[in-house]
Motif scaffolding. Structure first.
Motif, PDB file in Angstrom:
ATOM      1  N   ASN A 276       0.502  -0.942  -0.210  1.00  0.00           N
ATOM      2  CA  ASN A 276      -0.087  -0.219  -0.056  1.00  0.00           C
ATOM      3  C   ASN A 276       1.097   1.194   0.328  1.00  0.00           C
ATOM      4  O   ASN A 276       0.316   1.913  -0.007  1.00  0.00           O
ATOM      5  N   ALA A 277       2.250   1.056   0.127  1.00  0.00           N
ATOM      6  CA  ALA A 277       2.645   2.189  -0.004  1.00  0.00           C
ATOM      7  C   ALA A 277       3.113   2.440  -1.276  1.00  0.00           C
ATOM      8  O   ALA A 277       4.378   3.773  -1.445  1.00  0.00           O
ATOM      9  N   LEU A 278       3.265   1.366  -2.284  1.00  0.00           N
ATOM     10  CA  LEU A 278       3.771   1.663  -3.600  1.00  0.00           C
ATOM     11  C   LEU A 278       3.048   2.029  -4.433  1.00  0.00           C
ATOM     12  O   LEU A 278       1.393   1.758  -3.822  1.00  0.00           O
ATOM     13  N   VAL A 279       3.104   2.147  -6.127  1.00  0.00           N
ATOM     14  CA  VAL A 279       2.292   2.410  -7.018  1.00  0.00           C
ATOM     15  C   VAL A 279       2.226   1.977  -7.955  1.00  0.00           C
ATOM     16  O   VAL A 279       3.415   1.495  -8.303  1.00  0.00           O
ATOM     17  N   LYS A 280       0.970   1.153  -8.422  1.00  0.00           N
ATOM     18  CA  LYS A 280       1.279   0.065  -9.259  1.00  0.00           C
ATOM     19  C   LYS A 280       0.995   1.054 -10.944  1.00  0.00           C
ATOM     20  O   LYS A 280      -0.138   1.301 -10.782  1.00  0.00           O
ATOM     21  N   THR A 281       1.403   0.257 -11.874  1.00  0.00           N
ATOM     22  CA  THR A 281       1.115   1.031 -13.395  1.00  0.00           C
ATOM     23  C   THR A 281       0.783  -0.072 -14.026  1.00  0.00           C
ATOM     24  O   THR A 281       1.345  -0.653 -14.564  1.00  0.00           O
ATOM     25  N   LEU A 282      -0.405   0.324 -14.703  1.00  0.00           N
ATOM     26  CA  LEU A 282      -0.582  -0.426 -16.374  1.00  0.00           C
ATOM     27  C   LEU A 282      -1.162   0.493 -17.428  1.00  0.00           C
ATOM     28  O   LEU A 282      -1.613   1.512 -17.404  1.00  0.00           O
ATOM     29  N   LEU A 283      -0.578  -0.436 -18.594  1.00  0.00           N
ATOM     30  CA  LEU A 283      -1.583   0.647 -19.662  1.00  0.00           C
ATOM     31  C   LEU A 283      -2.140  -0.425 -20.744  1.00  0.00           C
ATOM     32  O   LEU A 283      -2.747  -1.551 -20.478  1.00  0.00           O
ATOM     33  N   PHE A 284      -3.580   0.871 -20.618  1.00  0.00           N
ATOM     34  CA  PHE A 284      -4.930   0.260 -21.478  1.00  0.00           C
ATOM     35  C   PHE A 284      -4.178   0.771 -23.319  1.00  0.00           C
ATOM     36  O   PHE A 284      -3.613   1.640 -22.788  1.00  0.00           O
ATOM     37  N   ILE A 285      -5.667   0.129 -23.877  1.00  0.00           N
ATOM     38  CA  ILE A 285      -5.368   1.090 -24.903  1.00  0.00           C
ATOM     39  C   ILE A 285      -7.296   1.408 -25.010  1.00  0.00           C
ATOM     40  O   ILE A 285      -8.151   0.051 -25.168  1.00  0.00           O
ATOM     41  N   VAL A 286      -7.264   2.382 -25.225  1.00  0.00           N
ATOM     42  CA  VAL A 286      -8.732   3.712 -24.760  1.00  0.00           C
ATOM     43  C   VAL A 286      -9.126   2.789 -26.276  1.00  0.00           C
ATOM     44  O   VAL A 286      -8.416   5.103 -26.412  1.00  0.00           O
ATOM     45  N   ASP A 287     -10.318   3.187 -26.987  1.00  0.00           N
ATOM     46  CA  ASP A 287     -10.719   4.010 -28.268  1.00  0.00           C
ATOM     47  C   ASP A 287      -9.144   3.891 -28.374  1.00  0.00           C
ATOM     48  O   ASP A 287      -9.185   5.082 -29.717  1.00  0.00           O
ATOM     49  N   GLU A 288      -8.416   2.988 -28.605  1.00  0.00           N
ATOM     50  CA  GLU A 288      -7.326   2.808 -29.813  1.00  0.00           C
ATOM     51  C   GLU A 288      -5.745   3.569 -28.876  1.00  0.00           C
ATOM     52  O   GLU A 288      -4.855   3.482 -30.311  1.00  0.00           O
ATOM     53  N   GLN A 289      -6.431   4.441 -28.291  1.00  0.00           N
ATOM     54  CA  GLN A 289      -5.303   5.353 -27.258  1.00  0.00           C
ATOM     55  C   GLN A 289      -4.708   4.775 -26.566  1.00  0.00           C
ATOM     56  O   GLN A 289      -5.470   4.270 -25.915  1.00  0.00           O
ATOM     57  N   PRO A 290      -3.172   5.020 -26.447  1.00  0.00           N
ATOM     58  CA  PRO A 290      -2.682   4.313 -25.051  1.00  0.00           C
ATOM     59  C   PRO A 290      -3.245   5.371 -23.532  1.00  0.00           C
ATOM     60  O   PRO A 290      -2.931   6.701 -23.578  1.00  0.00           O
ATOM     61  N   VAL A 291      -3.010   4.718 -23.012  1.00  0.00           N
ATOM     62  CA  VAL A 291      -3.705   5.669 -21.395  1.00  0.00           C
ATOM     63  C   VAL A 291      -3.068   4.467 -20.162  1.00  0.00           C
ATOM     64  O   VAL A 291      -3.531   3.398 -20.021  1.00  0.00           O
ATOM     65  N   MET A 292      -2.410   5.306 -19.518  1.00  0.00           N
ATOM     66  CA  MET A 292      -1.680   4.742 -18.265  1.00  0.00           C
ATOM     67  C   MET A 292      -2.513   4.834 -17.191  1.00  0.00           C
ATOM     68  O   MET A 292      -2.480   5.887 -16.865  1.00  0.00           O
ATOM     69  N   VAL A 293      -2.498   4.038 -16.050  1.00  0.00           N
ATOM     70  CA  VAL A 293      -3.153   3.988 -15.210  1.00  0.00           C
ATOM     71  C   VAL A 293      -2.810   3.785 -13.932  1.00  0.00           C
ATOM     72  O   VAL A 293      -1.971   3.077 -14.003  1.00  0.00           O
ATOM     73  N   LEU A 294      -3.097   4.434 -12.860  1.00  0.00           N
ATOM     74  CA  LEU A 294      -2.235   4.173 -11.129  1.00  0.00           C
ATOM     75  C   LEU A 294      -3.112   3.696 -10.325  1.00  0.00           C
ATOM     76  O   LEU A 294      -3.843   4.747 -10.182  1.00  0.00           O
ATOM     77  N   VAL A 295      -2.865   2.605  -9.694  1.00  0.00           N
ATOM     78  CA  VAL A 295      -3.160   2.576  -8.607  1.00  0.00           C
ATOM     79  C   VAL A 295      -2.385   1.866  -7.524  1.00  0.00           C
ATOM     80  O   VAL A 295      -1.401   1.740  -7.795  1.00  0.00           O
TER      81      VAL A 295
END
Ligand code: 9G3
Length: 564
Positions: A276-295
């Motif tokens: 819970n002290a760290l941040v997870k980064t994922l990459l999504f393709i949203v309507d053909e564009q890359p979007v980085m999502v952090l939780v």
């Protein structure tokens, strides 16, 4: 119906089926598989489907919905108009005719009905209008499974409503909601309605009707204190600030070597901190564009929420090659600092209080410590992006959230003008001005409801049908067809029952009693009449499939007892 000539191919065992409803429907001779996710409904199942459909028709007609029937085969043009021909991907069954014209097999009928209504209804005087059909739908599921619960061909009741204003949509939505409660109650189901994902439309305009069952694929978040319940795809998160701040003193950003560290748990162990002290980064393709999502490291990204925040029509996780092209690194090493391309970076609201972020460096085997938002990278938008978890706080009352599993049997949506906008569905209002229809759509899985009933109503011996949808009202069994007294009495009762309009299945087969009783238990008709050795005294047994209780009665009383 005489069982001697009935098509009821019961089986002692089935190998494959993992779900109880799938197993029992196969064993009890209700369905047979034709191809993966494609079934024949044998006569018993067809009778149940007809009964469910009758209930659905009665409740739809009661609220003024009109039945029609649209084609399964639909021209691609309509789906190109709405834009869904290309966005729906391989689940949409596409085919061509002999002239190379393109068609689809309808997975749902928003396009077809919008086309119909825009051509046939053009004044507010005809509104609101609600239309429905009961029809076979096609969806080329990647992994068809669970028998009728997720087939590639299935029967659906789909209704569509057209309105001049929002208030009218709200009214019909309420009527539909009540009709659905009536339908599922009459089918003998224990169910609940939950708030669901409304796609990019937003708002509270959608409910799913869920049958609670351990075998369900849907997870429902339920509050233990109030009556809040929502599909976990969309259950809102209340911000819990105390758990989100990691406010140690902020140091300059520092790149560290993290050989072979791919997961949050590995990084947590390596750095000796909690996930819970760290941040997870994922990459999504949203309507053909890359979007980085952090939780936060201990949270899970919710794809549906990402899609809705971006107001997109498609959203999926990027594959490894795409991730490498966009970031230069492999999946375990992503982060928002030094991204090769300028892309949207979304962060979950729980990260708002993070003074410093420990994240991937977009370089294999390296991470950054003490990255600071605003100094080392920019977040495009903070939002509720994670999936709710058991133990989280209820967004309504602050109580504790628990999960339950369910099967979705119905879904009602306020669509708004999504399809009328795309397909120019207009009518003339009282002032002679052109307006877009406001729409709603409402589905019930008919074949899925049949399965869901079996999930909820069975025992070790087989199915136990609720009376309202049982294939027959009464199962009449002659224990020994070779015994003339038994045979004659059973034949007489069969005729009397038929004459009285009772739906009766008559086991007149020359089988052993054990076989007959086992089959009767499997098939699950709620009332059983057994004609056995006491036929000589005109006595028979009346037995309840559900309770197993039986009473000995005089054969002359049977009609009165059954009809009661
Ligand atoms: C598709 C394919 C699969 C789909 C859809 C379209 C689900 C699709 C949602 C609905 C919404 C409502 C009318 C009755 C109530 C539900 N799976 N949905 O639109 F092309 Cl391949 O069907 N439709």
């Amino acid at each position: 119906m005489r069982q001697k000539t009935a098509l009821i191919p019961t089986l002692r065992s089935v190998a494959e089926a993992e779900m109880i409803s799938h197993q029992l429907l196969l064993r009890a001779g209700f369905i047979r598989q034709v191809a993966a996710g494609v079934y024949t409904y044998l006569p018993l199942a067809q009778r149940v489907l007809n009964k469910i459909s009758t209930i659905v028709r009665e409740e739809m007609d009661r609220i003024g919905s009109q039945e029609l029937l649209m084609p399964a085969l639909n021209p691609a043009e309509l789906w190109q108009e709405s834009g869904r021909y290309d966005t729906y991907g391989p689940e949409l069954v596409k085919l061509q005719d002999r002239h190379d014209r393109r068609f689809i097999l309808g997975p749902t009928h928003e396009e077809t009905i919008t086309d119909l209504v825009r051509n046939a209804v053009n004044t507010y005087k005809k509104l609101p209008m609600t239309l429905y059909q009961i029809q076979t739908k096609f969806r080329d599921e990647k992994r068809p499974r669970s028998g009728l619960l997720r087939g590639r061909e299935f029967i659906m009741k789909d209704a569509y409503s057209f309105h001049a204003d929002r208030e009218s949509l709200d009214e019909i939505y309420q009527d539909m909601y009540q009709a659905y409660v009536n339908i599922f109650t009459r089918c003998g189901l224990e169910f609940g309605s939950v708030e669901a994902d409304s796609g990019s439309i937003g708002g509270k305009g959608t409910h799913e009707f869920m049958v609670f069952s351990e075998a369900g694929e849907d997870k429902i978040a339920i509050c233990t204190s109030c009556d809040y319940s929502a599909n976990i795809e969309m259950a809102e998160i209340v911000i819990d600030e105390t758990s989100s701040a990691n406010d140690e003193t902020v140091a300059p950003i520092e790149k560290i070597h993290t050989p072979n560290i791919k997961t949050i748990d590995q990084l947590a162990t390596f750095l000796q901190v909690g996930p819970n002290a760290l941040v997870k980064t994922l990459l999504f393709i949203v309507d053909e564009q890359p979007v980085m999502v952090l939780v936060r490291g201990d949270h899970e990204v919710n794809e549906v929420k990402v899609k809705n925040i971006m107001e997109a029509s498609t959203c999926f996780m990027a594959d490894e090659q795409t991730i490498r092209n966009v970031t230069g690194a492999s999946p375990g090493s992503l982060g928002p600092v030094n991204v090769k391309e300028k892309i949207t970076i979304l962060a979950d609201q729980a990260l708002r209080g993070f003074a410093q972020w420990h994240i991937g460096a977009n370089q294999d085997d390296y991470h950054f410590l003490h990255a600071v938002e605003g100094r080392d990278f920019e977040v495009s938008k903070y939002a509720d992006l994670r999936t709710i978890e058991e133990g989280d706080k209820c967004p309504r009352c602050g109580g504790i959230i628990r999960f339950q599993k369910g099967v979705e049997v119905g879904h009602i949506f306020k669509l708004g003008t999504k399809y009328s906008d795309a397909m120019k569905g207009t009518f003339l209002d009282a002032n002679g001005r052109e307006q877009m229809y406001i729409m709603g759509c409402y589905g019930i899985g008919i074949s899925r409801t049949l399965s869901a009933v079996v999930e909820q109503h069975h025992d070790e011996g087989g199915i136990i049908w609720p009376e309202a949808i049982s294939p027959y009202a009464v199962h009449l069994i002659a224990v020994n067809m070779k015994d003339e007294t038994q045979r004659n009495l059973a034949e007489k009762l069969y005729k009397d029952l038929l004459h009285a309009g009772v739906e009766v299945l008559f086991d007149d087969r020359p089988e052993r009693a054990g076989v007959k009783f086992k089959d009767a238990d499997l098939i699950g008709i709620p009332k059983r009449i057994v004609v056995g050795s006491k036929a000589t005294e005109n006595l028979i047994e009346l037995k309840s499939r559900r309770s197993g209780e039986s009473q000995e009665v005089n054969a002359d009383q049977i009609l009165t007892l059954i009809q009661k």
